[in-house]
Design a protein around this motif. Structure first.
Motif, PDB file in Angstrom:
ATOM      1  N   VAL A  25       0.794  -1.229  -0.092  1.00  0.00           N
ATOM      2  CA  VAL A  25       0.074  -0.015   0.048  1.00  0.00           C
ATOM      3  C   VAL A  25       1.074   1.509  -0.082  1.00  0.00           C
ATOM      4  CG1 VAL A  25      -1.240   1.441   1.322  1.00  0.00           C
ATOM      5  CG2 VAL A  25      -2.017  -1.212   1.298  1.00  0.00           C
ATOM      6  N   GLY A  26       0.421   2.153  -1.383  1.00  0.00           N
ATOM      7  CA  GLY A  26       0.709   3.391  -1.277  1.00  0.00           C
ATOM      8  C   GLY A  26       2.594   3.400  -1.658  1.00  0.00           C
ATOM      9  N   ARG A  57     -10.390   2.538 -11.055  1.00  0.00           N
ATOM     10  CA  ARG A  57      -9.801   3.930 -10.498  1.00  0.00           C
ATOM     11  C   ARG A  57      -9.692   4.445 -11.948  1.00  0.00           C
ATOM     12  NH1 ARG A  57     -10.755   0.820  -6.677  1.00  0.00           N
ATOM     13  NH2 ARG A  57      -9.422   1.528  -4.831  1.00  0.00           N
ATOM     14  N   ALA A  77      -0.243   3.523  -7.173  1.00  0.00           N
ATOM     15  CA  ALA A  77       0.402   4.135  -6.477  1.00  0.00           C
ATOM     16  C   ALA A  77      -1.464   2.646  -6.155  1.00  0.00           C
ATOM     17  CB  ALA A  77       0.644   5.311  -5.284  1.00  0.00           C
ATOM     18  N   ASP A  79      -3.840   1.892  -3.127  1.00  0.00           N
ATOM     19  CA  ASP A  79      -4.433   2.211  -1.872  1.00  0.00           C
ATOM     20  C   ASP A  79      -4.591   1.584  -0.546  1.00  0.00           C
ATOM     21  OD1 ASP A  79      -5.874   2.439  -3.574  1.00  0.00           O
ATOM     22  OD2 ASP A  79      -6.608   4.853  -2.954  1.00  0.00           O
ATOM     23  N   GLU A 191       2.371  -2.307   4.535  1.00  0.00           N
ATOM     24  CA  GLU A 191       3.723  -1.795   3.963  1.00  0.00           C
ATOM     25  C   GLU A 191       4.875  -2.643   5.297  1.00  0.00           C
ATOM     26  OE1 GLU A 191       5.627   2.646   3.821  1.00  0.00           O
ATOM     27  OE2 GLU A 191       4.775   1.969   6.014  1.00  0.00           O
TER      28      GLU A 191
END
Length: 698
Positions: A25-26, A57, A77, A79, A191
């Motif tokens: 994530v990110g 998206r 990226a 999320d 993460e």
């Protein structure tokens, strides 16, 4: 692919799409593809991506790479945790085609009559664009289209407003003849799957009491091990890995230092799992009760530590499975069950599992065991020797567990052939142990890390300087400087790293002729005087805490793909950087591989990789000493193994000066740093200590 334009060589794609690529994530995930078209009209490309919620998206526009290569690039990226999909689309871009043609024709002096078709075509494109751009920009586009149709204006004035729309129509293009590429998968983890700091200890050693002539040894418990948690947290670790906590077999139990015969007080190897008290879903009674374990996990969480459990799919001869499911093991010609071997090593206290006789039964039981511990709050498993079990089993198991809880992570403890280690990453393992321990020169380490970066789409490394099984000769003989060096390399090259307890105390005595510890904790209780070592200054814990603090405070160190090596003219030194373009955060590290003598070197930095132009100058701040330096492309460094074996430099971005530029303060091509004289309160030695024994007490 459906449509007009070729789309080839898409990445990230793992094994031709058989397995999903990996991200967290990110994380900024690079997407690339080769796309081209006939003729001279402009081509555009974009990435379409869909989250695990099924929602598509907004597409991401791709930019062309090196001229003439027809390679397109973008980053996405994600999320949310779960399986994402993406595809690349190619399209005809009528605005860019028009922009290219009309600017050339006006520059050539063509008038309104010659440009009539071009002006009309441009107006048509802007009419279409007005329906695509945000509402706040619509009037601007409509006005530009009207200007193109205004015969009272000269051609340059008629096109000016339309040409000013380039950035807007890049982000919101008119797309014609859209070609859709194949859909590809990306599995996105939390993460911690990429960025983590692990610490391993044996709960039974924490608070243990060694045997005396008057009393037998007494094992530590989850309650006594809880007292060690603040010390682990103070060093900045976020994952606490426990070796197996299950009942230990008594049949063929190993003694101290792997002796074949155990004495009455020998506690055995935790990896010899199972006894009359239970198997893989049970807790060793010496450690406590299930409630004690839950309290320990909760106490760890209060300290910011997530507990990782060992998943070792093997059994002691007295494990309940041996009598209840003998078909889950291999029977030899003489009728006995085969114990584990890795010639010439023999593990008589362990029976390996056989997955072929009853695959459905054994799979169901192992899934039950794993989900049992997930139910107890465990979200990370360190898997023992996964390369000795079927790969299709792991692919199935990991997928089934993630259906229940997608946050569960799996670390592969596989020191084996490269293809197998990479294969385990592809089939679903979140992280992997690596060959880091055996890369002992700067050139070897650079080559290996570049190999890992190239595999970042599916394999995430976890660097460990030591484990209970591995005490490399560099630590046996390198003295405290080598412990610092290997910690810097592990912590700052890889987003994930780990230590086995005792590293911070410089434990370095090996069993003769072996690459493992003497009086190995795998076979005996090993309580340590943590507080005494800290009080006497014999602990590396403050240095380790600094490394973990730097990791937490610098977003660039949370990633693997951004690892860049820089040239340095001394083969005993390694120079690398990590740069985060979103935050501008940059860390530069220069580390010595020599634990004995001072080494000098001169860097040649890849300035664009740091976010600078070639002749920029900037300030770097050494996180290990608090000293700052003025740096540029070329810099001299001096590393002393006793005082400072590495520079860990955070880059301070220069603030543009007001008024005339300041005069340079020194030569632009070389900065010789001042060597601070307060690093250790003494003078740097000019030669290595005479004996290893002296080095351990320095």
């Amino acid at each position: 692919m459906t449509g007009r334009f070729p789309i080839e060589d898409v990445s990230p794609v793992v094994s031709c799409g058989r397995y999903p690529a990996k991200a967290v994530v990110g994380e900024r995930v690079p997407v690339a593809a080769r796309a081209y078209r006939e003729g001279h009209d402009a081509l555009g490309c974009n990435v379409v991506w869909r989250g695990p919620d099924g929602v598509t998206r907004p597409f991401t526009r791709m930019r062309p790479g090196e001229p003439g290569q027809d390679r397109w690039h973008a980053t996405i990226a994600p999320d949310a945790v779960g399986e994402w999909t993406f595809s690349v689309e190619a399209f005809q871009d009528p605005y860019l085609t028009w922009q290219n043609a009309v600017t050339k024709k006006i520059a050539a002096g063509q008038g309104a009559a010659e440009l009539a078709n071009d002006l009309a075509e441009g107006a048509r494109v802007l009419d279409a664009a007005a329906e695509l751009v945000p509402a706040a920009e619509r009037e601007r586009v409509v006005a530009a289209a009207a200007a193109l149709r205004d015969d009272d204006l000269a051609p340059p004035a008629r096109v000016a407003a339309a040409l000013d729309l380039a950035d807007l129509l890049w982000a919101h293009p008119v797309r014609e003849l859209v070609t859709a590429g194949e859909e590809h998968r990306v599995w996105v983890d939390r993460e911690r799957a990429l960025f983590s700091a692990w610490y391993e200890f044996f709960p039974r050693s924490e608070g243990a009491v060694p045997a005396t002539v008057d009393a037998p040894a007494r094992s530590g418990t989850f309650a006594t091990a809880t007292e060690r948690l603040p010390g682990v947290a103070a060093m900045g670790f976020d994952v606490l890995y426990l070796p197996p906590i299950h009942p230990i077999g008594r049949v063929n139990r190993k003694g101290r230092n792997n002796a074949l015969t155990a004495g009455p007080d020998d506690v055995g190897s935790p990896w010899a799992i199972g006894a009359e008290e239970g198997g893989h879903d049970a807790i060793h009674p010496d450690l406590g009760t299930p409630e004690d374990f839950r309290d320990f996990v909760a106490a760890a969480a209060e300290q910011g530590l997530e507990v990782a459990m060992d998943l070792a799919l093997q059994c002691a001869p007295d494990h309940p499975w041996v009598t209840e499911h003998p078909e889950w093991f291999t029977t030899r010609a003489d009728g006995t069950i085969a114990y584990a071997e890795n010639p010439p090593k023999k593990y008589q206290d362990i029976y390996p599992l056989n997955f072929d006789n009853d695959p459905e039964g054994i799979r169901a039981e192992i899934l039950r065991v794993v989900l049992h511990w997930v139910g107890e709050g465990i979200r990370i498993f360190r898997v023992d020797n996964p390369h000795t079990k079927p790969f299709d089993f792991w692919h199935w198991l990991i997928a089934e567990v993630k259906k229940v809880d997608p946050d569960v992570l799996f670390l592969a403890e596989a020191f084996t052939r490269p293809a197998i280690m990479h294969g385990l990453g592809k089939i679903g393992f979140t992280q992997s142990y690596t060959y880091f321990t055996w890369r002992t020169s700067a050139a070897e380490m650079r080559a290996y890390c570049e190999e890992l970066v190239a595999a970042a789409d599916y394999m995430r490394p976890n660097f460990w300087p030591n484990t209970p099984d591995i005490l490399h000769e560099s630590l046996q003989h390198g003295g405290p400087p080598m412990f610092k060096i290997r910690a810097v390399l592990a912590a700052l090259l890889s987003p994930s790293w780990g230590l086995y307890a005792g590293y911070e105390l410089f434990e370095h005595v090996a069993r003769p002729g072996a690459e493992e510890y003497l009086d190995n904790e795998k076979y005996e209780l090993r309580p340590r005087d943590w507080a005494g070592a800290q009080a006497q200054g014999r602990s590396l814990a403050p240095f380790i805490a600094t490394l973990n603090r730097v990791r937490r405070e610098n977003p660039a160190l949370r990633r693997l793909r951004n690892l860049v090596f820089h040239e340095i003219d001394n083969p005993a030194l390694l120079c690398w950087s990590k740069h985060d373009p979103e935050t501008g955060n940059t860390v530069i590290v220069v580390c010595s591989f020599d634990p004995r003598v001072v080494q000098w070197g001169n860097t040649t930095l890849d300035m664009p990789a740091l976010g600078f132009d070639w002749h920029d100058r900037f300030t770097v701040h050494d996180e290990l000493t608090g000293t700052s330096y003025d740096w540029g492309q070329r810099n001299a460094v001096r590393l002393d193994p006793y005082l400072q074996p590495a520079h860990v430099l955070t880059v301070r971005r220069p603030v543009p000066p007001e008024g005339p530029a300041a005069a340079p303060t020194g030569p632009a091509d070389l900065t010789v740093e001042a060597v601070p004289d307060d690093l250790s309160g003494g003078t740097a030695p000019t030669s290595p200590a005479p004996k290893d024994d002296d080095r351990w007490t320095s």
